[in-house]
Design an enzyme around this catalytic site. Structure first.
Site: not given
Ligand code: DCP
Ligand code: MG
Ligand code: MG
Length: 356
Positions: A8, A106-107
């Site tokens: 991720d 992203d995962e």
């Molecule tokens: N995203 C979104 N709405 C949300 C959560 C996430 O649009 N409620 C988008 C923005 C993030 C991407 O999806 O960058 C990936 O979500 P993740 O949950 O993997 O979160 P991040 O990658 O941002 O942070 P982490 O380091 O916790 O994975």
């Molecule tokens: Mg992420």
């Molecule tokens: Mg994610």
């Protein structure tokens, strides 16, 4: 032995922005809607870990984020850019996987198979994957390693940010036992409240519950949660690199509400989609139109049709969906046409990795 990894990306949207704005690296940064000095509507999509120190989180109102940290950097969304980086990362990961399943932008889950057939090998392998992602895409990620998807996911949460975490099968229950209920995959606020009402507070307590009682309160989902609480997950890493849909999108030079301009774009996109469909020898059963407005809200409309491989079918359906469902009060920033639910046509093989 079976090894499953979950990769991720860390603070994905903001990490993408860092690539082209290195100056934000040391600053709390938020990607989402315009905070308009605290009066903005809409939410935070994500933020970097510096911003998280101030309590900012994905999904919170952007106005609330602004109250917490008015002098953070606030950036608008650029989905095209994040989609491109996502596709790039997924291609890198696939090289390392014997089985591969992308689960969000992203995962992805991967099974290295014979490439890393043991815990020590898996740790070294994950380090290689992480290094390749970082070197080739410039982006940081975290990797969870275990013996099933659930535990790989839970391990990855623990590894964040920028880490690798292995949870061996024999350690799974102890690892989960300490966690508050809503950190277990599958438990949201509502389920947590139900479980708390019947006396469960930690995953460990849930693991020792009588599954019949959970069945009573939550139906078959209760049984599933009981398995999860015990670190059990039999689901497969589903190969999904078969083509599931073929689509094209266009961003207008200027946001538009001119019907003819949009219909022209739909005709052009449909022709491109059709060419791709023909090349793959497929017939489709669903046509979808995507409308993204200037305020970044997004509207998807789909219609099922009889299996077809005809260009006119794409244009007609997409144009009709646009005319019926486009919000007349808003300007379009982008339009997309997509076909899916394929059946094979003329017995040609299905090719992997169609352009996005
Ligand atoms: N995203 C979104 N709405 C949300 C959560 C996430 O649009 N409620 C988008 C923005 C993030 C991407 O999806 O960058 C990936 O979500 P993740 O949950 O993997 O979160 P991040 O990658 O941002 O942070 P982490 O380091 O916790 O994975
Ligand atoms: Mg992420
Ligand atoms: Mg994610």
């Amino acid at each position: 032995m079976r090894i499953v990894m979950l990769v991720d990306m860390d603070y994905f949207y903001v990490a993408c922005e860092e690539l082209r704005r290195p100056e934000i690296k040391e600053k709390p940064t938020v990607v989402g809607f315009d905070p308009k000095e605290g009066k903005g509507r809409g939410v935070v999509m994500t933020c970097n870990y510096l911003a998280r120190k101030f309590g900012i989180r994905s999904g919170m109102p952007i106005s609330a984020a602004y109250r917490l940290k008015p002098d953070a950097v606030y950036l608008p969304l650029d989905y095209d850019f994040y989609d491109r980086k996502s596709a790039e990362v997924m291609l890198i990961l696939k090289r390392f996987a014997q089985r591969f399943e992308q689960v969000s932008v992203d995962e992805a889950f991967m099974e290295p198979g014979a490439k890393a057939d043991g815990y020590e090998e898996a740790l070294a392998y994950a380090a290689k994957v992480k290094e390749a992602v970082s070197r080739e895409s410039g982006l940081p990620c975290s990797i969870g390693i275990s013996t099933n998807k659930l535990m790989a996911k839970m391990a990855c949460e623990d590894a964040k940010p920028n880490g690798i975490k292995l949870v061996k099968e024999e350690d799974a229950k102890a690892f989960l036992g300490e966690l508050p209920l809503d950190e277990l995959y599958g438990i949201g606020r509502k389920t947590r409240e139900k479980l708390e009402a019947i006396g469960y507070k930690t995953v460990g307590q849930l693991a020792k519950a009588n599954p019949m009682e959970l069945m009573d309160k939550l139906g078959s989902f209760g049984i599933e949660l009981h398995k999860y609480a015990n670190g059990i997950d039999e689901s497969k890493v589903e190969e999904n690199f078969q083509v599931k849909s073929i689509g094209r999108e266009k961003t207008f030079e200027r946001d538009t509400d001119r019907r003819e301009e949009v219909l022209d774009a739909i005709r052009q996109l449909s022709a491109e989609v059709n060419a791709e469909v023909k090349k793959a020898g497929l017939s489709f059963k669903v046509v979808t139109i995507k409308m993204r407005y200037s305020d970044f809200t997004e509207h998807l409309k789909s219609r099922s049709i009889r299996a077809s491989n005809k260009a006119e079918e794409i244009v007609h359906t997409a144009a009709d969906l646009y005319i019926r469902y486009a919000d007349p009060g808003k300007k379009l920033r982008k339009v997309g046409v997509r076909v899916s639910n394929f059946t094979k046509y003329k017995g040609q093989s299905v090719m992997a990795d169609f352009g996005r």
